[in-house]
Design an enzyme around this catalytic site. Structure first.
Site, PDB file in Angstrom:
ATOM      1  CD  GLU A   1       4.685  -0.344   2.787  1.00 55.44           C
ATOM      2  OE1 GLU A   1       3.744  -1.199   2.175  1.00 55.44           O
ATOM      3  OE2 GLU A   1       4.107   0.946   2.540  1.00 55.44           O
TER       4      GLU A   1
ATOM      5  CG  HIS B   1      -2.189   8.275   8.519  1.00 57.18           C
ATOM      6  ND1 HIS B   1      -3.456   7.723   7.844  1.00 57.18           N
ATOM      7  CD2 HIS B   1      -1.486   8.446   7.642  1.00 57.18           C
ATOM      8  CE1 HIS B   1      -3.304   7.511   6.463  1.00 57.18           C
ATOM      9  NE2 HIS B   1      -2.053   8.035   6.446  1.00 57.18           N
TER      10      HIS B   1
END
Ligand code: TPP
Ligand code: TPP
Ligand code: MG
Ligand code: MG
Lengths: 378, 332, 378, 332
Positions: D65, D134
């Site tokens: 990322e 999540h």
């Protein structure tokens, strides 16, 4: 000072390394094997340890069955999600069996099977994926770190733990698992570098299953192999056929032994394949061809071992049946236990955030308590 | 060790002493970070530790903050008590995934089975003429992360006491060290330095009746100075030093504000979404009918930290605090 | 299915790679040079381009003088801090001179000299370090990215920019500079991996000056050389004597050419040494021996070149004097211009946070404006 | 393209359409991230883009990322307009150094010479039964970082309009997509989808007189439901959808609260140090004498996001909102 006054101008300058330069090791570390290392189906298979191989076989069969059962549980709504290791059982099993009692396993989110093969209760291994509490077991009791969802973040943990154990004089090796995709993360780099600098007793096992969800390896790296990454950290890199459980076990055992005896870390790349989709929620047809899957099914880790062991008389019909039966027993028990709804205490939400609840948490807990009581009354 | 009576010491010295004493008392305490060894850290806080405890207990790590914190997590998993130094505020950012996803959650994730007693020392704040990335007040990020304690001393005594308490805590603590107070001096009994029994208690540093200044770390001296200056305007200001942002000692703060009826929160961090927002919101919630005026804030502007030549305009100063106190609707 | 029914059980299993496995490139990329590459003082020096070498020499002398002047300015309180490149001028100069007009330079916080050698006004290069605004120049005008203080973070920027330029069909190479310490950061890893996967036209120049502040290379890495890290990304790695400006220029020029012609990225490690302390604020005696510094001074980049060029008749007394004089002129101008206090507008604090000021910023700007006006009146 | 009249569409479809239209209109718009190509993203938002625009405009990146965002910075430096997808909220954390130290500051650092028109799409929040990492509501981190815009749609129409506006912005935008509204449906004119002219305007989604619910993203539907339910209790609640947390449209919010005299802020993010703190503090500052009661907050608890089987207890729901409205000192 003019150049005329300079001592030894021109030709007398010796092309030697500058004063404090030296390569950090005498030579480059061993370059990884040019072909994935194999045992099954090669002359090396002569020397297989029958006892170990029978154990591997039983675990592979159990592992395959575990995978099937877990996937079935997702369809029944009993698991929130399941990342299958069908096709990768040899890696999972070898990683578990290669460790001694006191060693630590650092699984990625996919590696519940390795934890189970190490002896963890499958229900505890699946607690997270069930939607129940984040970790279903006491990591210290089993020397299995919590399943790590953020990719590659568990690798520095493994290094730190192994380092700490060595500092304390304990005989502990940490084996950390990561996927091919995870090798691209900064944490992979930092962990391997720390491990090499500290000569920590760690083994890094990369399961190269060809994909990071939908992204194929060619978009993940341009390296000749992932094992080549070891070179840049000054540690040995090994390449192994990840579907050949004997080979994976052998390579990992060597690496564990090196770590245990002060030889530092090793990076192992196991070439394998994810037969199922990324998880039950994934649609693998979007990014790969059935042909590829079919070809890999011909190179199935369970069958490879079964074939070799029966050919060598290490395994017979009865042994195969016994393995199947034990796997069925495990699956039946798992199915049954997973069919019961787990009982969670909502108040646990506040119980472990800190060693002692803050005032704010006490207040919030009281609010939830009151809501629950009101609900119970209604 | 020779007995040293009460004499002036700097905050840097007190911090160093806290590390030393913690390491001497508890062999599981390990100091690690960039340049903490031979150099003694860029601020010299760890000076002498490697000599006294060896490289295994005071370790120069490779230059990789996520790796440092991640390795510390593993060490703590094995029962050690790592004290990690981040060289500057902004250089802790590479470690944020480890911090948020693991350090703050490991205890909770494992239902208490695996606490992580890690202390993360972060020199923070401005006022030292530091070039870009050397003066951030990054506390908002830590404060918004459940599972972390966030502690920051403002005095020499607290530097020692709170750091000892942080290292002793079984929870992860982000220990924010106000850079510009490193060289602040105070009388301090180095022979018998006092540990703070636990973290989470604010202190009224100056009693007053007109209004409460709520502050912490580098802004405490500024607030005390403002309180002195305020006397000329006829205001007797109370000054509360939070000492820890998490836990936030609401009771002390609220008792003060209920007494004075007015409050200003002062910190260097950006105002928008900064810790002062939480403090103001919460104090208002609990003191609504005691308040003569809304709780106001004096903070850094909502801008990236300015270059050295402009930082004086950004930092909360005495005048800006007094101007804000003046806006507390005294005419009511 | 029993094992008897399995086709080709046992010996017939061929030890070939599993179905979709293939090494990403045919062979491992070239392993880095076993010894740092050199030109000066070797037969290769025969082929030096006199014009280029005279330019290098002039820039080295100027660079040395620039370093001295900047350090002097810290003592006079005219610079907040200065990370010197005394001893590293060959790397700085070669990095600047090897680039074409349209190429981009991505300097680390230490590399103001590279920016100056590229043609940037020294006052603009030093703006940040002076305590003035964060960047003293328009990066697009000079194709020099802002000096990057957070280590290694500029490397993915270089990759992205080079990639974007190639996507747009522009002939642009990005050269990114980083220190030995910076190679340990995750961003180094991620940048090199992206560059290799994208085959981006980037050159990574690691100046291995032996230290990251106080931390010596041996605590930073266990790799044979930092250039070996290239292997794990599938890109070429080169090792060069960083004090030999001809060698650095040659290696970088090859790498730039490779990048320009679609050959992808290269990692270059230049072995050099930081003669001064980390910055003026550092005390290098805490972590290294004077002997080591003295030995490296014998391997001085300016002297090495001066000796070679005079021995070869490429440089004469007059050339040396001219270089010195031009350096003095630069230094005098720099000194003088840095002695004036820069005039900063405090209202600039709010001017560039967003393309358009938010309401909150307008309010804060108004408050500061009022304070300044009140101050001015008082 | 065939004309599609007003018919139900999901938020996911509207987001995908916004990307498609932006790419079609402006060749400098590039989509990049993990699995955004053949797979179309794990939420299928980028479905079809690689087919229409090729791999160079819609790129599956390596799994890293910081590298993704860092590369996007470089691309933006060269004049492109990258739209980055972070796969889930918690997986944006590795990119925080790039985000805080570069993305948010490049324009300011270069005095406007080098703006970074990057849109960072982050699916956020819970309620989808996601396992750990999540379901984070990470907006507090973004909100506390000057230089970023923080935008979040709550309706199908806004999903399109705000994403178009974000991509069009010359500033970096963190575009927070409420995961659990991805499959929410609404009538939507796909033939002529409306862009939003700019970001920074809140909307009164429901007019009311008793009190104001201030909310955004995933909590808007909950607030609207609560407002309906409140009618039974005799309250007529106004509901304001912020749509962007930065810029924060104070004027719309304050006008509403001054009208109603009472306010509750509702969001999923942890309360302590969350965006609601800023909103409450600021609203109080500007509406003090209009307020009949302190501004209250209904938020996620101050805990790490819970496992799926417990998340319902954590998320602000209708009952908790109504209980809180009841605490707004109606007896006064
Ligand atoms: C830091 C981080 N980024 C993204 C994700 C989302 N994610 C989960 S699994 C996965 C792919 C992992 O691929 P690989 O490492 O090859 O492991 P595999 O799934 O093949 O076992 C991604 C991108 C994550 N979990 N963590
Ligand atoms: C991410 C980050 N961590 C820490 C620092 C603090 N710091 C500044 S320079 C430096 C050492 C850098 O060493 P190296 O990369 O070898 O470059 P050199 O200083 O030798 O040029 C450190 C740790 C920083 N600037 N950025
Ligand atoms: Mg994979
Ligand atoms: Mg260096």
């Amino acid at each position: 000072m003019t150049v005329q006054e300079l001592p030894g101008a021109g030709a007398s300058y010796r092309p030697t390394p500058p004063p404090s330069w030296r390569p950090r090791t005498q030579a480059a570390p061993l370059l990884p094997d040019p072909e994935p290392h194999r045992v099954l189906g090669t002359p090396a298979a002569e020397k297989l340890d029958p006892e170990l191989m029978r154990r591997c076989y039983a675990e592979l069969v159990r592992g395959r069955r575990y995978n099937a059962q877990a996937t079935a549980l997702t369809r029944q709504g009993r698991l929130a999600v399941y990342p299958s290791t069908v096709g990768q059982e040899a890696c999972e099993v070898a990683a578990a069996l290669v460790l001694a009692e006191q060693d630590w396993l650092f699984p990625s989110y996919r590696d519940t099977l390795a934890a189970v093969a190490r002896g963890l209760d499958p229900v505890q291994a699946l607690t997270l994926l069930r939607g129940d509490w984040h970790t279903g077991y006491d990591p210290r009791e089993h020397r299995i770190a919590p399943l790590s969802t953020p990719l590659a973040t568990q690798l520095p943990h493994a290094v730190g733990l192994a380092h700490a154990a060595r500092l304390r004089g304990d005989d502990v090796v940490a084996l950390a698992m990561v996927g091919d995709g995870g090798t691209s993360e900064g944490d992979f780099h930092e962990a391997l570098n720390f491990a090499a600098v500290w000569q920590a007793p760690v083994v890094f096992l990369v399961q190269n299953n060809g994909f990071a969800i939908s992204v194929p390896l060619a978009k993940q790296t341009a390296a000749p192999t992932l094992a080549h990454k070891a070179v840049g950290y000054g540690m040995p890199g090994r390449l192994v056929d990840g579907n050949d459980v004997a080979a994976v076990h052998e390579v990992l055992a060597e690496a564990v032994q090196r770590a245990r005896t002060g030889g530092g870390p090793t990076l192992v790349e196991a070439i394998t394949y994810r037969i199922d989709a990324h998880t039950n929620a994934d649609d693998a047809t979007r990014y790969r061809e059935d042909d590829e899957v079919a070809a890999w099914k011909e190179h199935d880790p369970v069958e490879l071992l079964e074939r070799e062991l029966t050919a060598r008389g290490i395994l017979d019909e009865a042994g195969i049946e016994a393995a199947k039966e034990s796997a069925e027993t495990m699956a039946a028990a798992l199915r049954e236990r997973m069919n019961a709804d787990p009982v969670l205490d909502p108040m646990d939400l506040f119980a472990h955030v800190y060693s002692e609840q803050t005032g704010r948490l006490r207040e919030q807990a009281a609010m939830l308590r009151a809501e629950l009581d009101a609900e119970a009354e209604a | 060790m020779t007995t040293v009576a009460v004499k002036p010491a700097t905050m840097a010295q007190a911090l160093g002493r806290a590390l030393r004493d913690a390491m001497a008392e508890d062999p599981t305490v390990h100091v690690m970070g960039e340049d903490v060894g031979a150099l003694g850290g860029v601020f010299r806080i760890t000076d002498g530790l490697v000599k006294e405890f060896g490289e295994e207990r005071c370790t120069d790590t490779p230059l990789a903050e996520a790796g440092i914190l991640g390795a510390a997590v593993g060490m703590a998993m094995y029962g050690l008590r790592p004290v990690v130094e981040m060289q500057f505020d902004a250089f802790a950012y590479p470690a944020f995934e480890q911090l948020i996803s693991h350090v703050s959650r490991m205890r909770n994730r494992t239902r208490g089975a695996m606490p992580l007693p890690i202390t993360i020392r972060v020199p923070y704040g401005g006022g030292i003429g530091g070039v870009e990335h050397h003066s951030d007040s990054s506390e908002a990020y830590y404060v918004a992360t459940p599972g972390l304690h966030v502690v920051t001393p403002a005095t020499v005594e607290d530097a020692y006491g709170l750091l000892r308490a942080s290292i002793a805590s079984d929870d992860p603590v982000v220990f924010l060290e106000p850079k510009r107070l490193y060289w602040s001096k105070a009388e301090w009994n180095a022979a018998a330095p006092a540990a703070v029994p636990g973290i989470g208690k604010a202190l009224v540093r100056r009693a007053g009746t007109s209004a409460t200044l709520i502050t912490y770390g580098p802004s405490l001296p500024v607030c005390l100075e403002a309180a002195e200056a305020a006397r000329e305007e006829g205001w007797d200001l109370e000054v509360v030093d939070l000492r820890s942002l998490v836990p936030f000692d609401e009771e002390t703060v609220i008792a003060s504000v209920r007494r004075t009826g007015r409050a200003v929160v002062v910190h260097e961090a950006n105002g928008f979404g900064g810790p002062g927002a939480e403090i103001a919101a919460r104090v208002t919630e609990r003191c609504f009918h005691h308040l003569e005026a809304p709780v106001l804030r004096v903070t850094g502007f909502d801008i990236p930290y300015p270059p050295p030549m402009l930082e004086k305009h950004h930092l909360p100063g005495v005048d800006r605090i007094l101007d804000t106190v003046a806006r507390l609707q005294w005419e009511n």
